[in-house]
Design a protein around this motif. Structure first.
Motif, PDB file in Angstrom:
ATOM      1  N   VAL A  84       0.811  -1.220   0.000  1.00 30.33           N
ATOM      2  CA  VAL A  84       0.000   0.000   0.000  1.00 30.33           C
ATOM      3  C   VAL A  84       0.847   1.274   0.000  1.00 30.33           C
ATOM      4  O   VAL A  84       0.318   2.364  -0.139  1.00 30.33           O
ATOM      5  N   ARG A  85       2.176   1.116   0.170  1.00 28.58           N
ATOM      6  CA  ARG A  85       3.057   2.282   0.142  1.00 28.58           C
ATOM      7  C   ARG A  85       4.398   1.860  -0.440  1.00 28.58           C
ATOM      8  O   ARG A  85       4.710   0.683  -0.525  1.00 28.58           O
ATOM      9  N   SER A  86       5.211   2.824  -0.825  1.00 32.14           N
ATOM     10  CA  SER A  86       6.439   2.518  -1.560  1.00 32.14           C
ATOM     11  C   SER A  86       7.619   2.138  -0.675  1.00 32.14           C
ATOM     12  O   SER A  86       8.652   1.727  -1.173  1.00 32.14           O
ATOM     13  N   ALA A  87       7.471   2.287   0.642  1.00 31.84           N
ATOM     14  CA  ALA A  87       8.604   2.023   1.539  1.00 31.84           C
ATOM     15  C   ALA A  87       8.095   1.512   2.878  1.00 31.84           C
ATOM     16  O   ALA A  87       6.922   1.686   3.218  1.00 31.84           O
ATOM     17  N   PRO A  88       8.965   0.876   3.653  1.00 29.81           N
ATOM     18  CA  PRO A  88       8.570   0.437   5.002  1.00 29.81           C
ATOM     19  C   PRO A  88       8.191   1.629   5.879  1.00 29.81           C
ATOM     20  O   PRO A  88       8.469   2.791   5.544  1.00 29.81           O
ATOM     21  N   LEU A  89       7.584   1.351   7.019  1.00 27.32           N
ATOM     22  CA  LEU A  89       7.220   2.402   7.952  1.00 27.32           C
ATOM     23  C   LEU A  89       8.468   2.973   8.631  1.00 27.32           C
ATOM     24  O   LEU A  89       9.351   2.227   9.057  1.00 27.32           O
ATOM     25  N   HIS A  90       8.524   4.283   8.725  1.00 30.53           N
ATOM     26  CA  HIS A  90       9.586   4.951   9.460  1.00 30.53           C
ATOM     27  C   HIS A  90       8.965   5.892  10.490  1.00 30.53           C
ATOM     28  O   HIS A  90       7.817   6.315  10.346  1.00 30.53           O
ATOM     29  N   ALA A  91       9.736   6.205  11.511  1.00 28.95           N
ATOM     30  CA  ALA A  91       9.271   7.138  12.530  1.00 28.95           C
ATOM     31  C   ALA A  91       9.050   8.515  11.920  1.00 28.95           C
ATOM     32  O   ALA A  91       9.694   8.896  10.940  1.00 28.95           O
ATOM     33  N   SER A  92       8.120   9.261  12.525  1.00 28.80           N
ATOM     34  CA  SER A  92       7.843  10.630  12.085  1.00 28.80           C
ATOM     35  C   SER A  92       8.323  11.646  13.110  1.00 28.80           C
ATOM     36  O   SER A  92       7.932  12.807  13.069  1.00 28.80           O
ATOM     37  N   GLY A  93       9.149  11.202  14.047  1.00 30.03           N
ATOM     38  CA  GLY A  93       9.627  12.071  15.109  1.00 30.03           C
ATOM     39  C   GLY A  93       9.442  11.376  16.452  1.00 30.03           C
ATOM     40  O   GLY A  93       9.048  10.212  16.521  1.00 30.03           O
ATOM     41  N   ILE A  94       9.740  12.092  17.518  1.00 31.89           N
ATOM     42  CA  ILE A  94       9.551  11.558  18.865  1.00 31.89           C
ATOM     43  C   ILE A  94       8.724  12.557  19.653  1.00 31.89           C
ATOM     44  O   ILE A  94       9.245  13.535  20.199  1.00 31.89           O
ATOM     45  N   ASP A  95       7.421  12.330  19.686  1.00 26.71           N
ATOM     46  CA  ASP A  95       6.521  13.222  20.409  1.00 26.71           C
ATOM     47  C   ASP A  95       6.309  12.767  21.848  1.00 26.71           C
ATOM     48  O   ASP A  95       6.002  13.586  22.716  1.00 26.71           O
ATOM     49  N   ILE A  96       6.445  11.460  22.077  1.00 24.32           N
ATOM     50  CA  ILE A  96       6.121  10.890  23.383  1.00 24.32           C
ATOM     51  C   ILE A  96       7.187   9.884  23.783  1.00 24.32           C
ATOM     52  O   ILE A  96       7.627   9.069  22.965  1.00 24.32           O
ATOM     53  N   LEU A  97       7.592   9.930  25.034  1.00 25.74           N
ATOM     54  CA  LEU A  97       8.426   8.889  25.623  1.00 25.74           C
ATOM     55  C   LEU A  97       7.508   8.035  26.496  1.00 25.74           C
ATOM     56  O   LEU A  97       6.997   8.501  27.513  1.00 25.74           O
ATOM     57  N   GLN A  98       7.271   6.805  26.046  1.00 23.18           N
ATOM     58  CA  GLN A  98       6.407   5.886  26.795  1.00 23.18           C
ATOM     59  C   GLN A  98       7.290   4.994  27.657  1.00 23.18           C
ATOM     60  O   GLN A  98       8.196   4.330  27.153  1.00 23.18           O
ATOM     61  N   VAL A  99       7.029   4.978  28.946  1.00 25.68           N
ATOM     62  CA  VAL A  99       7.902   4.297  29.900  1.00 25.68           C
ATOM     63  C   VAL A  99       7.131   3.210  30.637  1.00 25.68           C
ATOM     64  O   VAL A  99       6.138   3.496  31.314  1.00 25.68           O
ATOM     65  N   ASN A 100       7.585   1.968  30.497  1.00 30.26           N
ATOM     66  CA  ASN A 100       6.983   0.859  31.235  1.00 30.26           C
ATOM     67  C   ASN A 100       7.784   0.651  32.519  1.00 30.26           C
ATOM     68  O   ASN A 100       8.936   0.226  32.482  1.00 30.26           O
TER      69      ASN A 100
END
Length: 322
Positions: free
Chosen positions: A21-37
């Motif tokens: 459905v798209r020409s390339a694999p998924l890549h990040a669009s930035g870092i808006d959130i740091l999720q911490v477990n």
């Protein structure tokens, strides 16, 4: 690392679907959130839990990694921290992390199972949240006692309602610009959630009329085919049917907002992942990316290729889980 069932696998694996459905694999669009477990220990043992959390789990983030999280937030000016678990409140460093993140200027989101407020040693938790104004996301799989207790255990619905009422009394879930209280819905079985807007209206009506409870928003998430829910699917011979249901409901319009493209997930031991789901199946960041919070590199991480597998269909089915 394809998730095995007991019959035919999905016709097209998620990696292949993305390239279809798209020409390339998924890549990040930035870092808006740091999720911490903060760890997998929990006072509950929910049937749908992708973490397989419970009272006997010993994995807990130590104070050194909590300090590393705060360093990364401050040095990289990440505006949002999303704190999860298990029950994150059980981590001895939870309160320190919340207070210090607020001091830095972060928007703090804490994910709560709502029953944790009534555990021994948590007597001050309502007041702690009230003082610090952290945004709360409370798990409430449905608005009826029977449905909730079937998934989460006897008595949990009443505790959850009592917690929500107390939080309302502290100002949570009231004014539009007040203390944020959002709820999360997960289906009670091997089916996809209804439309979020319609379900939110139902929740709002039922909770207000029966319990005088207010909240801001309802988030609906499909159950991920990992953890305890995966075990349930296999034991009930529903794994392959459910995987096909997720794959058939794939919606390419969910891809721009999919969580992993905007988040970095930090495991209890400081290991970095694309999301909490990948953490639970041990799917590490793609090659060339920093591996731990101590090696955090915002430039590399903000443009990394996302590591995916077939469980990712759970976040792209229907309206998606963003």
């Amino acid at each position: 690392m394809t998730l095995p069932g007991k019959g035919p696998e999905v016709q097209m694996h998620f990696k292949e679907k993305i390239l279809a459905v798209r020409s390339a694999p998924l890549h990040a669009s930035g870092i808006d959130i740091l999720q911490v477990n903060l760890g997998y220990q929990c006072n509950m043992t929910c049937k749908h839990c992708h973490v397989q959390a419970g009272p006997a789990r010993e994995e807990t983030m130590d104070f050194q990694n909590i300090k590393e999280v705060l360093r990364v937030l401050k040095e990289n000016r990440i505006e949002v921290i999303d704190i999860t678990g298990g029950a994150p409140e059980l981590n001895p460093g939870f309160r320190y992390l919340v207070e210090q993140a607020m001091h830095i200027g972060c928007r703090v989101i804490a994910r709560s199972n709502l029953t944790i407020f009534f555990e021994k040693g948590m007597e001050d938790l309502f007041d702690f949240y009230g003082r610090n104004n952290a945004e709360l996301i409370g798990s409430l799989p449905y608005y009826s006692e029977t449905a909730v207790d079937r998934v989460r255990g006897s008595g949990t619905f009443k505790k959850s309602i009592k917690a929500l009422q107390r939080l309302n009394s502290l100002g949570y879930g009231k004014a539009a610009d007040g203390k944020k209280l959002n709820l999360v819905y997960n289906p009670g079985g091997a089916f996809l959630p209804a439309a979020q807007s319609a379900l939110e209206d139902e929740y709002r009506k039922e909770l207000k009329e029966k319990f005088d409870i207010s909240f801001h928003s309802l988030y609906t998430f499909a159950n991920m085919p990992i953890g305890r829910f995966r075990e349930f699917l296999i034991q009930s011979n529903n794994f392959d049917t459910y995987m096909k249901k997720l794959a058939d409901a794939f919606n390419p319009e969910t891809l721009p907002g999919i969580m992993c493209r905007h988040v970095i997930n930090v495991g209890w031991d400081g290991t970095l992942y694309d999301c909490d789901f990948n953490q639970m199946i041990g799917l590490r960041l793609s090659g060339g990316s920093p591996r731990t919070i101590k090696d955090f590199d915002p430039h590399l991480l903000a443009q990394r290729q996302i590591a995916v597998d077939d469980h990712c269909y759970g976040c792209t089915a229907g309206q998606g889980s963003t």
